[in-house]
Design a protein around this motif. Structure first.
Motif, short mmCIF file in Angstrom:
data_model
loop_
_atom_site.label_atom_id
_atom_site.label_comp_id
_atom_site.label_asym_id
_atom_site.label_seq_id
_atom_site.Cartn_x
_atom_site.Cartn_y
_atom_site.Cartn_z
N THR A 1 97.94 35.89 86.58
CA THR A 1 98.23 37.21 86.03
C THR A 1 97.36 37.50 84.80
OG1 THR A 1 100.52 37.14 86.83
CG2 THR A 1 100.04 38.67 85.03
N TYR A 2 97.12 36.49 83.99
CA TYR A 2 96.34 36.69 82.77
C TYR A 2 94.84 36.44 82.99
CZ TYR A 2 100.37 37.23 79.73
OH TYR A 2 101.50 37.71 79.13
N ASN A 3 94.50 35.72 84.04
CA ASN A 3 93.08 35.41 84.30
C ASN A 3 92.74 35.70 85.76
OD1 ASN A 3 92.43 33.73 81.62
ND2 ASN A 3 94.40 33.04 82.43
N PRO A 4 92.89 36.94 86.20
CA PRO A 4 92.72 37.26 87.63
C PRO A 4 91.31 37.01 88.16
CG PRO A 4 92.81 39.27 86.31
CD PRO A 4 93.18 38.14 85.39
N LYS A 5 90.30 37.01 87.30
CA LYS A 5 88.92 36.83 87.76
C LYS A 5 88.49 35.36 87.79
CE LYS A 5 87.40 41.39 86.16
NZ LYS A 5 86.42 42.13 85.31
N PHE A 6 89.38 34.48 87.36
CA PHE A 6 89.05 33.05 87.41
C PHE A 6 88.79 32.64 88.87
CE2 PHE A 6 90.29 28.59 87.89
CZ PHE A 6 89.51 27.99 86.91
N THR A 7 87.70 31.94 89.09
CA THR A 7 87.27 31.64 90.46
C THR A 7 87.53 30.18 90.81
OG1 THR A 7 85.55 33.34 90.36
CG2 THR A 7 85.32 31.65 92.05
N ILE A 8 88.11 29.98 91.98
CA ILE A 8 88.36 28.65 92.53
C ILE A 8 87.48 28.45 93.75
CG2 ILE A 8 90.07 27.18 93.67
CD1 ILE A 8 92.21 28.42 91.95
N MET A 9 86.88 27.28 93.87
CA MET A 9 86.05 26.97 95.04
C MET A 9 86.99 26.50 96.16
SD MET A 9 83.08 27.83 94.07
CE MET A 9 82.12 27.20 95.44
N LEU A 10 87.40 27.43 96.99
CA LEU A 10 88.32 27.12 98.08
C LEU A 10 87.61 26.23 99.11
CD1 LEU A 10 91.21 27.83 98.98
CD2 LEU A 10 90.24 29.70 100.33
N PHE A 11 88.28 25.12 99.45
CA PHE A 11 87.68 24.12 100.34
C PHE A 11 86.37 23.60 99.77
CE2 PHE A 11 89.90 27.16 103.26
CZ PHE A 11 91.01 26.36 103.49
N MET A 12 86.21 23.78 98.45
CA MET A 12 85.03 23.31 97.72
C MET A 12 83.74 24.02 98.12
SD MET A 12 85.78 19.25 97.21
CE MET A 12 86.58 18.95 98.79
N ILE A 13 83.84 25.12 98.87
CA ILE A 13 82.62 25.84 99.28
C ILE A 13 82.76 27.36 99.15
CG2 ILE A 13 81.78 24.06 100.86
CD1 ILE A 13 83.05 25.60 103.14
N ILE A 14 83.99 27.89 99.14
CA ILE A 14 84.19 29.34 99.13
C ILE A 14 84.69 29.79 97.76
CG2 ILE A 14 85.33 31.28 100.24
CD1 ILE A 14 85.80 29.51 102.68
N PRO A 15 83.87 30.50 96.98
CA PRO A 15 84.34 30.99 95.68
C PRO A 15 85.38 32.10 95.88
CG PRO A 15 82.14 31.83 96.15
CD PRO A 15 82.47 30.86 97.24
N THR A 16 86.57 31.88 95.35
CA THR A 16 87.68 32.81 95.57
C THR A 16 88.35 33.13 94.25
OG1 THR A 16 88.07 31.77 97.73
CG2 THR A 16 89.79 33.23 96.87
N PRO A 17 88.42 34.41 93.85
CA PRO A 17 89.16 34.77 92.64
C PRO A 17 90.62 34.35 92.77
CG PRO A 17 87.80 36.61 93.38
CD PRO A 17 87.77 35.58 94.48
N ILE A 18 91.17 33.84 91.70
CA ILE A 18 92.51 33.28 91.77
C ILE A 18 93.57 34.34 92.07
CG2 ILE A 18 93.06 33.52 89.31
CD1 ILE A 18 94.34 30.72 89.48
N TRP A 19 93.28 35.61 91.75
CA TRP A 19 94.28 36.65 92.02
C TRP A 19 94.51 36.81 93.52
CZ3 TRP A 19 93.63 40.90 95.05
CH2 TRP A 19 92.34 41.33 95.33
N ILE A 20 93.49 36.52 94.32
CA ILE A 20 93.65 36.62 95.77
C ILE A 20 94.61 35.53 96.27
CG2 ILE A 20 92.46 36.40 97.98
CD1 ILE A 20 90.02 37.66 96.75
N LEU A 21 94.42 34.32 95.77
CA LEU A 21 95.31 33.22 96.17
C LEU A 21 96.73 33.48 95.69
CD1 LEU A 21 92.98 30.19 95.35
CD2 LEU A 21 93.31 31.34 97.53
N ALA A 22 96.85 34.03 94.47
CA ALA A 22 98.19 34.34 93.95
C ALA A 22 98.84 35.45 94.77
CB ALA A 22 98.09 34.75 92.48
N ALA A 23 98.05 36.44 95.17
CA ALA A 23 98.60 37.54 95.96
C ALA A 23 99.09 37.04 97.32
CB ALA A 23 97.55 38.63 96.15
N ILE A 24 98.31 36.16 97.95
CA ILE A 24 98.73 35.60 99.24
C ILE A 24 100.01 34.79 99.08
CG2 ILE A 24 98.08 34.00 101.07
CD1 ILE A 24 95.17 34.81 100.62
#
Length: 264
Positions: A145-168
């Motif tokens: 919520t406070y850092n929605p643009k923070f990016t996680i490397m999903l499966f260590m190859i796909i850069p994904t903003p954390i807000w997408i994972l939180a929304a799912i």
């Protein structure tokens, strides 16, 4: 609310534990690694009111660290990455809220989950399984919520903003509530620290930041219109830039005046 929290911090701030989320994550990983030796460790640590009353008094605390995963080398590697993320979440929330308020957030999540687990077992006769996972979920949602643009490397190859994972994840939580009943109330109660604290504080911060941005914009426009002057006489328009030898005062009406036109 903010004033109340400030009072609590002045009184109990010295009790706050820095990096509390880090410690919880380390203990969780440690219990997972121990499950390689003690396969039923998660069941022994999980919440169970009947067993607690029978003498297993560690359960109201240890359930926070209980897990349902079977130990495996791949799972251990995955937990290392989760540990790194929890370290980031810990530092991010403490920078956002300071240590004391982050501790309150964790304490709220723990108590609400514990009370909910007791009520659920008394009402349904069944204890919740691995209820401590809700605390981790609330931490994840708060950071996103406070850092929605923070990016996680999903499966260590796909850069994904954390807000997408939180929304799912949020969608799955909402879907789980559609069945209603005691379990839905339990889930809402466990996440009440996020719903009641994190979301309102985020909206308040956004409103405050927007107001600060508007004031900065107004001040910049005013400074440009007056040549960068801070004081402008309401009568003659003199400023400290155009008349550096002049003194300026603020009258009772809140307006700036040079000393020559200052109302009596």
């Amino acid at each position: 609310m903010n004033q109340f929290l400030n009072q609590l911090e002045r009184r109990f701030g010295s009790w706050a534990v820095p990096r509390l989320i880090r410690y919880l994550a380390i203990f969780f990983v440690a219990t997972y690694l121990l499950s390689a030796v003690f396969p039923h460790m998660g069941e022994v640590m999980d919440f169970d009111l009947k067993k607690t009353l029978a003498g297993e008094y560690w359960r109201p605390i240890s359930f926070l660290l209980a897990h349902q995963a079977t130990f495996s080398p791949i799972g251990a590697i995955f937990l290392v990455f989760m540990l790194m993320l929890m370290f980031i979440f810990s530092d991010g929330l403490e920078n956002q809220w300071v240590v004391f308020r982050t501790n309150l957030f964790i304490l709220w999540g723990y108590l609400s989950t514990l009370i909910g687990a007791v009520c659920l077992e008394l009402y349904t006769g069944h204890h919740p399984v691995y209820a401590g996972a809700y605390l981790g979920m609330s931490i994840f949602f708060a950071f996103a919520t406070y850092n929605p643009k923070f990016t996680i490397m999903l499966f260590m190859i796909i850069p994904t903003p954390i807000w997408i994972l939180a929304a799912i994840s949020g969608v799955f939580v909402v879907l789980s509530l559609l069945g209603g009943g005691a379990q839905a109330l339990f889930t809402i109660g466990c996440l009440s620290n996020y719903l009641v604290v994190a979301i309102p504080m985020r909206f308040s911060q956004t409103k405050r930041n927007r107001g600060n941005a508007e004031r900065r914009s107004e001040f910049k426009a005013l400074a440009e219109s007056t040549g960068g002057a801070f004081n402008t006489c309401a009568v003659c328009g003199a400023t400290e830039v155009s008349h550096p030898e002049q003194d300026f005062r603020v009258a009772k009406d809140g307006q700036d005046y040079c000393v020559e036109h200052l109302p009596e």
